[in-house]
Design a protein around this motif. Structure first.
Motif, mmCIF file in Angstrom:
data_model
loop_
_atom_site.group_PDB
_atom_site.id
_atom_site.type_symbol
_atom_site.label_atom_id
_atom_site.label_comp_id
_atom_site.label_asym_id
_atom_site.label_seq_id
_atom_site.Cartn_x
_atom_site.Cartn_y
_atom_site.Cartn_z
ATOM 1 N N MET A 18 1.163 -1.354 -0.160
ATOM 2 C CA MET A 18 -0.196 0.026 -0.183
ATOM 3 C C MET A 18 0.795 1.242 0.066
ATOM 4 S SD MET A 18 -3.200 -0.306 1.576
ATOM 5 C CE MET A 18 -3.508 -2.203 2.931
ATOM 6 N N ARG A 19 2.045 1.487 -0.690
ATOM 7 C CA ARG A 19 3.035 2.546 -1.017
ATOM 8 C C ARG A 19 2.911 2.654 -2.490
ATOM 9 N NH1 ARG A 19 7.075 2.673 3.442
ATOM 10 N NH2 ARG A 19 7.121 1.333 4.695
ATOM 11 N N PHE A 20 2.223 4.493 -2.502
ATOM 12 C CA PHE A 20 2.259 4.913 -3.701
ATOM 13 C C PHE A 20 3.559 4.239 -4.100
ATOM 14 C CE2 PHE A 20 -1.095 7.297 -2.606
ATOM 15 C CZ PHE A 20 -2.039 6.853 -3.244
ATOM 16 N N THR A 21 3.618 3.921 -5.938
ATOM 17 C CA THR A 21 4.860 3.664 -6.246
ATOM 18 C C THR A 21 4.968 4.412 -8.067
ATOM 19 O OG1 THR A 21 3.946 2.254 -8.084
ATOM 20 C CG2 THR A 21 5.023 1.849 -5.763
ATOM 21 N N TYR A 22 3.813 5.351 -8.367
ATOM 22 C CA TYR A 22 3.720 6.107 -9.504
ATOM 23 C C TYR A 22 2.745 7.029 -8.815
ATOM 24 C CZ TYR A 22 3.856 7.293 -14.512
ATOM 25 O OH TYR A 22 4.050 7.396 -15.551
ATOM 26 N N VAL A 23 2.615 7.746 -9.600
ATOM 27 C CA VAL A 23 1.345 9.372 -9.404
ATOM 28 C C VAL A 23 1.456 9.648 -10.869
ATOM 29 C CG1 VAL A 23 0.081 10.457 -8.310
ATOM 30 C CG2 VAL A 23 1.095 9.096 -7.181
ATOM 31 N N LEU A 24 0.082 10.063 -11.312
ATOM 32 C CA LEU A 24 0.300 10.908 -12.727
ATOM 33 C C LEU A 24 -1.066 11.666 -12.985
ATOM 34 C CD1 LEU A 24 1.528 11.931 -15.763
ATOM 35 C CD2 LEU A 24 -0.066 9.442 -16.327
ATOM 36 N N PRO A 25 -0.289 12.801 -11.913
ATOM 37 C CA PRO A 25 -1.268 13.707 -11.980
ATOM 38 C C PRO A 25 -1.608 14.988 -12.795
ATOM 39 C CG PRO A 25 0.849 15.060 -11.303
ATOM 40 C CD PRO A 25 0.364 13.368 -11.247
ATOM 41 N N GLY A 26 -2.768 15.410 -13.105
ATOM 42 C CA GLY A 26 -2.538 16.569 -14.635
ATOM 43 C C GLY A 26 -3.296 16.408 -15.614
ATOM 44 N N TRP A 27 -4.166 14.978 -15.655
ATOM 45 C CA TRP A 27 -4.981 15.346 -16.782
ATOM 46 C C TRP A 27 -6.933 15.832 -16.415
ATOM 47 C CZ3 TRP A 27 -5.657 12.837 -21.543
ATOM 48 C CH2 TRP A 27 -4.156 12.028 -22.299
ATOM 49 N N GLU A 28 -6.813 16.208 -17.433
ATOM 50 C CA GLU A 28 -8.602 16.445 -17.585
ATOM 51 C C GLU A 28 -9.509 15.752 -16.861
ATOM 52 O OE1 GLU A 28 -7.034 16.967 -20.158
ATOM 53 O OE2 GLU A 28 -6.561 18.568 -21.499
ATOM 54 N N GLY A 29 -10.718 16.044 -16.437
ATOM 55 C CA GLY A 29 -11.671 15.321 -15.577
ATOM 56 C C GLY A 29 -11.789 14.542 -16.608
ATOM 57 N N SER A 30 -12.011 15.791 -17.902
ATOM 58 C CA SER A 30 -13.004 14.672 -19.264
ATOM 59 C C SER A 30 -12.559 13.028 -19.621
ATOM 60 C CB SER A 30 -13.723 15.862 -19.981
ATOM 61 O OG SER A 30 -12.159 16.274 -21.183
ATOM 62 N N ALA A 31 -11.280 13.159 -19.446
ATOM 63 C CA ALA A 31 -10.270 12.302 -19.997
ATOM 64 C C ALA A 31 -10.137 11.052 -19.104
ATOM 65 C CB ALA A 31 -8.255 12.316 -19.741
ATOM 66 N N THR A 32 -10.645 9.205 -19.748
ATOM 67 C CA THR A 32 -11.490 8.814 -19.269
ATOM 68 C C THR A 32 -9.620 7.336 -18.562
ATOM 69 O OG1 THR A 32 -10.161 6.652 -21.319
ATOM 70 C CG2 THR A 32 -12.867 8.278 -21.182
ATOM 71 N N ASP A 33 -10.381 6.747 -17.415
ATOM 72 C CA ASP A 33 -8.952 6.027 -17.102
ATOM 73 C C ASP A 33 -7.726 5.730 -17.731
ATOM 74 O OD1 ASP A 33 -10.126 6.919 -14.215
ATOM 75 O OD2 ASP A 33 -10.830 5.145 -14.125
ATOM 76 N N SER A 34 -8.856 4.563 -18.863
ATOM 77 C CA SER A 34 -7.647 3.822 -19.889
ATOM 78 C C SER A 34 -6.817 5.200 -20.724
ATOM 79 C CB SER A 34 -8.767 2.984 -20.802
ATOM 80 O OG SER A 34 -9.753 3.767 -21.031
ATOM 81 N N ARG A 35 -7.507 5.874 -20.702
ATOM 82 C CA ARG A 35 -6.463 6.827 -21.720
ATOM 83 C C ARG A 35 -5.129 7.633 -20.841
ATOM 84 N NH1 ARG A 35 -9.126 13.183 -24.052
ATOM 85 N NH2 ARG A 35 -6.748 13.423 -24.324
ATOM 86 N N VAL A 36 -5.748 7.989 -19.669
ATOM 87 C CA VAL A 36 -4.552 8.044 -18.638
ATOM 88 C C VAL A 36 -3.784 7.003 -18.213
ATOM 89 C CG1 VAL A 36 -4.406 9.085 -16.651
ATOM 90 C CG2 VAL A 36 -6.179 10.089 -17.804
#
Length: 125
Positions: free
Chosen positions: A55-73
């Motif tokens: 349960m430790r974060f190993t990767y975080v990708l912020p900044g995508w628009e809210g309209s972007a789908t999870d699979s696109r991110v």
């Protein structure tokens, strides 16, 4: 839960952890609000979070628009200059918003999983 030693993990020996997207509400210029409006009609940014089995974060990708789908991110995370790396033969658990593919294991559609079997007390959450 004691990380890798927990008895439930025996079924997930090659599992690296789990990932999912989440929304963080933001304030943006009026002209940008359409791109940041998510399916819940909130103005937000879509953030991909990846956690290891302990349960430790190993990767975080912020900044995508809210309209972007999870699979696109996720697709973007795999091709960036600082990519999310999934070693061959390993995988991450994902929710039904993602496709089953090499490196990612989603639940089967239409199957009801028994959460009480996975909770610490054995009772339903």
């Amino acid at each position: 839960m004691e990380g890798y030693e927990h008895e439930k993990w025996e079924w997930f020996q090659d599992c690296l952890g789990a990932l999912d997207g989440t929304y963080v509400k933001v304030h943006v210029f009026l002209r940008d609000q359409g791109r940041y409006r998510n399916r819940k009609n909130e103005i937000a940014t879509n953030v991909l979070g990846v956690c290891s089995r302990d349960m430790r974060f190993t990767y975080v990708l912020p900044g995508w628009e809210g309209s972007a789908t999870d699979s696109r991110v996720l697709r973007d995370a795999l091709v960036r200059s600082d990519p999310l790396i999934v070693p061959k033969g390993k995988y991450f658990l994902v929710d039904a918003g993602y496709a089953n593919s090499s490196g990612f294991l989603a639940p089967y559609r239409g199957v009801r999983y028994h959460l009480s079997e996975w909770s610490a007390s054995g009772s339903k959450p």
